[in-house]
Structures are given as C-alpha cells and as structure tokens.
Design an enzyme around this catalytic site. Sequence first.
Site, PDB file in Angstrom:
ATOM      1  N   TRP A 195       2.302  15.656   6.369  1.00 51.50           N
ATOM      2  CA  TRP A 195       3.764  15.695   6.195  1.00 51.50           C
ATOM      3  C   TRP A 195       4.508  15.387   7.494  1.00 51.50           C
ATOM      4  CZ3 TRP A 195       5.478  20.221   2.501  1.00 51.50           C
ATOM      5  CH2 TRP A 195       4.632  20.259   1.371  1.00 51.50           C
ATOM      6  N   TYR A 250      -5.198   5.428  -0.667  1.00 47.39           N
ATOM      7  CA  TYR A 250      -4.839   5.783   0.710  1.00 47.39           C
ATOM      8  C   TYR A 250      -5.828   6.788   1.295  1.00 47.39           C
ATOM      9  CZ  TYR A 250      -2.368   8.124   4.525  1.00 47.39           C
ATOM     10  OH  TYR A 250      -2.053   8.691   5.739  1.00 47.39           O
ATOM     11  N   GLN A 287       6.486   6.548  13.833  1.00 51.79           N
ATOM     12  CA  GLN A 287       6.989   7.864  14.227  1.00 51.79           C
ATOM     13  C   GLN A 287       6.195   8.462  15.386  1.00 51.79           C
ATOM     14  OE1 GLN A 287       8.361  10.455  10.753  1.00 51.79           O
ATOM     15  NE2 GLN A 287       6.853   9.156   9.750  1.00 51.79           N
ATOM     16  N   TYR A 302      -2.155   2.068   7.397  1.00 53.70           N
ATOM     17  CA  TYR A 302      -1.455   1.692   6.172  1.00 53.70           C
ATOM     18  C   TYR A 302      -1.135   3.005   5.472  1.00 53.70           C
ATOM     19  CZ  TYR A 302      -0.369  -0.966   1.922  1.00 53.70           C
ATOM     20  OH  TYR A 302       0.261  -1.520   0.841  1.00 53.70           O
ATOM     21  N   THR A 303       0.133   3.428   5.548  1.00 55.11           N
ATOM     22  CA  THR A 303       0.501   4.771   5.106  1.00 55.11           C
ATOM     23  C   THR A 303       1.381   4.795   3.854  1.00 55.11           C
ATOM     24  OG1 THR A 303       2.386   4.775   6.622  1.00 55.11           O
ATOM     25  CG2 THR A 303       0.317   5.702   7.445  1.00 55.11           C
TER      26      THR A 303
END
Length: 292
Positions: A152, A127, A12, A63-64
């Site tokens: 977010w 995470y 994104q 790494y999300t």
Amino acid sequence: MKNILVTGASGQLGSEIKELSLNYEGFNFFFEDSKGLDITNAAFVDDYIEKNKINGVINCAGYTAVDKAEEDSENAEKVNVFGVENLVNSIKSRGGKLIHISTDYVFNGESFLPYKEEDNIAPLGVYGNTKRRGEKIVESSSIEALIIRTSWVYSAYGNNFVKTMMRLGKEKESLNVVYDQIGTPTYARDLAKVCLQLITLDRKIDRDSKIYHFSNEGITSWYDFAKAIMEFSNLPCVINPIESKEYKTLAKRPHYSVLNKQNIKNDFTIEVPYWRDSLKECIMKIKQEEVI
C-alpha cells in the site's frame, strides 16, 4: 566512493530516495527511469552498469498496474521477471549489491496473522505471480542481495491512493471505499530511508533468507485509510464502507496482507513509524508543496 544505481527513479519510491540521497556523502547516485534505462534490455543494462562502474542497485522499477497486468502479462513479465534477471546478472559481474522491491501480493490474503517472510506463497494474479518469479531469481543468485516486500505504498510524488482521495474529497460529497481488505499503508519516504540504510551498509548480511518485510506499523482497511486521509486533509467528504464484491476489478486482491516486520527491525535496529503518523506527515508535505 560507491556508485549506486536507482531504477524506477521517477516513481514514488525512486523520487523519495532521490530527495534523501543528498544526505549520503561518499556515494554517487545514478537515477534512471525506463526512458533512460530499459532494464528489459540485457545488453543495455550490462553496458550501463559497466560504463558507470555501478556496484550497488536499488531496483524500484516494476510493472505495478495490478489490473492492467491481467491483460498485459507479457509486459508485466518483461519488467518484473526478465528485467530483474538482467540486473542480477549485470551486478554479479561487478561483485555488487542489490536491493530489490517486492510486494504483499505474493500472498493470497487468507491468513489472519501478519505474514512472515517464510509463509506460504500463493499469488492471486499476474502481478503477484511475476513479482514472485522476480524474487526467486534474486533468491537463487549468488550476489549480495536483499528483497524488501512492502504494501500500500503512497507518497507526495506520483499517483497513489492518498492523492486520489484528496483530489476526489475536494470534488465530491461522498465516496465508496472497500472495508474488507486489510493491510498497512507504507509511506514511500519511510521505505526509502530503509533502502538507503541497507544499500550503504558496510557489512554483509548474515542471514539464510534474502527476504525482509517492511511497511509502516499498525493495521487498517482501505475504508479507514480513506477516513484518515479526509481527517488529516480537513475535507468534509463522507466515506461510505462497501464490500469488495461491490467494487469490481480485473485482478483479485488479497483480503488480508499485513506484513510481520520483526526480522528487519531486529537485524538492522530499524524503528518503524505508525501509519497514521506517516500519513499526517505526507499530507502536510503535499499541502505545502501543492503537488496535487
């Protein structure tokens, strides 16, 4: 000319940076995803940065997958910790600059005031823990670097909450969304503008801490966020509020993760858009480009 590498370029944030980078004459951008540049391979990173004479890096790679990380900690660690270390070491050898993206998940969500950069760190899961370890590597390094914690994130690109809600809103009459997790949505395009501003800055940052917070302005819940998505998308889908305990996930989420952005606003004269205004802009773009 400065040569700037953007990792995680197909995500994104990377996609938004790529689009906006066309406005930056005098800078040569290299956009790579994990297929083109595996940041967990130290030798490969060294070779890439040296061969292309990279002197600036915006690290959007991460790494999300928050829930998946609970069962895949080894790979989360490789990317969020060792990958960051490789970039730091490589850019150090060229005397370059790093912008590293981190997360609100380094906090446990027990605060009732927006988190400041120096507030207590207490990740709730794998995470957040790996992202904090990556932060510490950047913090302890001697390179010129800035860490931007955000929250977010959504965009017209990739998979995210906004696009999922828009899709489900067309398919279903109602949806259940948690109302007891509070934070601030961040339009990746707004974050991309900040990243580009900072990486192209022609002065060094004179500040003890390398960490800054950035999200859009305002406070909301996932429930209210979903309601706004339906409103701006003109979808009749009804959003029902539920408690987090009714929506089971592998990873525990912070109940409150609003970020205090005063430092980044003061130090770089940044005007931060209100979350609803940015959301409306993003949804208009999604509709225009029909990327859902």
